[in-house]
Design a protein around this motif. Structure first.
Motif, PDB file in Angstrom:
ATOM      1  N   TYR A 125      -1.059   8.673  -0.933  1.00  0.00           N
ATOM      2  CA  TYR A 125      -2.757   8.475  -0.873  1.00  0.00           C
ATOM      3  C   TYR A 125      -3.697   9.788  -1.016  1.00  0.00           C
ATOM      4  N   THR A 126      -3.097  10.225   0.001  1.00  0.00           N
ATOM      5  CA  THR A 126      -3.915  11.981   0.168  1.00  0.00           C
ATOM      6  C   THR A 126      -3.741  12.821  -0.760  1.00  0.00           C
TER       7      THR A 126
ATOM      8  N   LEU B   4      -5.665  15.899  -6.169  1.00  0.00           N
ATOM      9  CA  LEU B   4      -5.324  16.108  -7.059  1.00  0.00           C
ATOM     10  C   LEU B   4      -5.619  16.241  -8.541  1.00  0.00           C
ATOM     11  N   PHE B   5      -6.435  14.612  -8.032  1.00  0.00           N
ATOM     12  CA  PHE B   5      -6.976  13.855  -9.637  1.00  0.00           C
ATOM     13  C   PHE B   5      -8.335  14.618  -9.952  1.00  0.00           C
TER      14      PHE B   5
ATOM     15  N   ARG C 193       0.904  -1.009  -0.198  1.00  0.00           N
ATOM     16  CA  ARG C 193       0.349  -0.262  -0.140  1.00  0.00           C
ATOM     17  C   ARG C 193       0.882   0.944  -0.226  1.00  0.00           C
ATOM     18  N   SER C 194       0.348   1.901  -0.090  1.00  0.00           N
ATOM     19  CA  SER C 194       1.601   3.411  -0.921  1.00  0.00           C
ATOM     20  C   SER C 194       1.142   4.021   0.758  1.00  0.00           C
ATOM     21  N   SER C 195       1.946   5.549   0.813  1.00  0.00           N
ATOM     22  CA  SER C 195       1.400   5.684   2.184  1.00  0.00           C
ATOM     23  C   SER C 195       0.357   6.523   2.158  1.00  0.00           C
TER      24      SER C 195
END
Lengths: 227, 119, 83
Positions: A100-101, A106-107, A94-96
């Motif tokens: 992730y936030t 940004l998406f 898993r990414s940190s």
């Protein structure tokens, strides 16, 4: 030996090019098509960005061909990389939380920027190809940044792609019905420099934006999943 | 100085094309060859755009009132290059996927060790 | 004009470096740098549409695709033994 032959070949090509380029002065274009497009462009198509009117209207059939080439490349890529079982992804952790936030924040902004670029393609620099590439880079950020969150539906992507391609062709065929030319600009031109102007150009460019965005995302997704 | 002013963009584009061609001819690694192809692609795009340039011209967008059509650069090569860039990305992706399949099959990227690809 | 000369010079050096590097990741980043400077040159040539396309595709997506392919295959180029 191979290096020497290659070097001599490159030098010969360089000399030939250097001799021939002296006949072509820089900064003095003499094209007649340029004059026609720039002087008649606004009254014939209604778009203030002449590059857009060339891409979608004067050379619209060619653009349809290029979109087809892109589609064929995507199909060929997924056919080449196809495997019976999905590849096992190594070190799938898993990414940190910060990454992730950040991706989640940004998406939507990147998607909004891409949509702005391809909706305003007939007024300002930009258009379907650039906006689609920006949308695809937003999806790339999500794929790389938060891969545990990455559970999107691949068939929805394919449906978006096919629908936008279909819209392009149907809008062109309606032109054949109304006035006897494929991709005829049959909608009212409106006032230049307004958002709702230029007839079918914004519709086709929005379709191209969706198509390019979903197609490049599909290419990246196929390459990552190929194991 | 005048020579450089006249030929700067031609030097840039043909420099890129020749460097890319030399990489393609001389390297044996498949991914290095595709890198050369990508560099050549950029060079060709710069050449096409610089062919349509007009000294002191403006971009072909009527964003203000007092822009003259006779002082604008050529929009046709720009439209050509715009689609060519996207096609270039798709072609490079196709070539890289073929490279991945070749690596899966032969376990190497060296063209001399892959049968039937010797130069 | 001076700025353009410097940019072209740096771009050609980066293109040559992309051929020289043995580590393919470094070579790919040099290719991204070439595309980025090409985008700036397109802006100087009064082609903002093309500059946007080159900056988003050449400098971002092409590099990403190359890096994915390198991850699937091998990172270092082998030494040339005999030619």
């Amino acid at each position: 030996m191979r290096k020497a032959v290659s070097f001599i070949l490159v030098v010969i090509i360089a000399i030939g090019i250097g001799l021939s380029l002296q006949e072509v002065p820089f900064g003095k274009t003499k094209s007649e098509v340029r004059k026609y497009c720039l002087e008649k462009g606004i009254e014939q198509t209604g778009a203030t960005n002449i590059v857009t009117s060339v891409v979608v209207n004067y050379r619209g059939f060619d653009t349809l061909g290029e979109v087809t080439v892109l589609f064929l490349a995507a199909i060929g890529l997924s056919a080449i990389l196809y495997r019976e079982k999905e590849g096992e992804r190594k070190n799938r952790r898993r990414s940190s939380l910060i990454l992730y936030t950040g991706c989640k924040f940004l998406f939507p902004l990147i998607l909004l920027f891409g949509a702005y670029i391809f909706i305003h393609g007939h007024l300002t620099p930009g258009g379907g190809f650039q906006g689609g590439a920006i949308v695809a880079s937003g999806f790339l950020l999500v794929i790389l940044g938060s891969r545990s969150w990455w559970g999107f539906n691949r068939s929805k992507m394919k449906i978006t792609e096919s629908l936008s391609g279909l819209i392009f062709v149907v809008v062109g065929l309606l032109g054949l019905l109304y006035g006897g030319h494929f991709l005829l600009n049959y909608l009212p031109k409106g006032i230049p420099n307004e958002l709702f102007s230029a007839g079918i150009i914004p519709i086709i460019y929005i379709a191209i934006g969706f198509k390019v965005g979903s197609e490049i995302t599909g290419i990246i997704d196929d390459m990552i999943r190929s194991g | 100085m005048e020579f450089i002013e006249n030929y700067l963009y031609y030097i840039a584009s043909f420099g890129l094309i020749l460097i890319g061609l030399y990489i393609i001819l001389i390297k044996k690694n498949l991914i290095k060859m595709i890198i050369g192809l990508s560099i050549m692609d950029t060079g060709v795009n710069i050449l096409l755009i610089s062919m349509g340039y007009l000294s002191g011209g403006t971009a072909p967008i009527f964003s203000r009132e007092n822009l003259l059509p006779s002082r604008m650069v050529d929009p046709v090569p720009q439209a050509l290059v715009l689609t060519a860039i996207v096609i270039g990305l798709a072609i490079i992706a196709l070539a890289l996927s073929l490279t991945i399949v070749l690596y899966r099959h032969y376990g190497t990227l060296n063209t001399r060790k892959i049968r039937d690809l010797k130069w | 004009m001076i700025l353009e000369i410097i940019l072209v010079f740096v771009m050609l050096i980066a293109a040559a470096a992309a051929g020289i590097f043995k580590d393919l990741l470094n070579a790919v980043i040099a290719v991204g740098f070439v595309s980025f400077i090409a985008a700036i040159l397109f802006y100087f040539l009064q082609a903002p549409d093309v500059a946007m396309a080159e900056a988003s595709i050449g400098a971002a997506l092409t590099v990403a695709i190359f890096i994915i392919a390198i991850k699937k295959t091998k990172r270092f180029e082998e030494d040339e033994e005999g030619s």
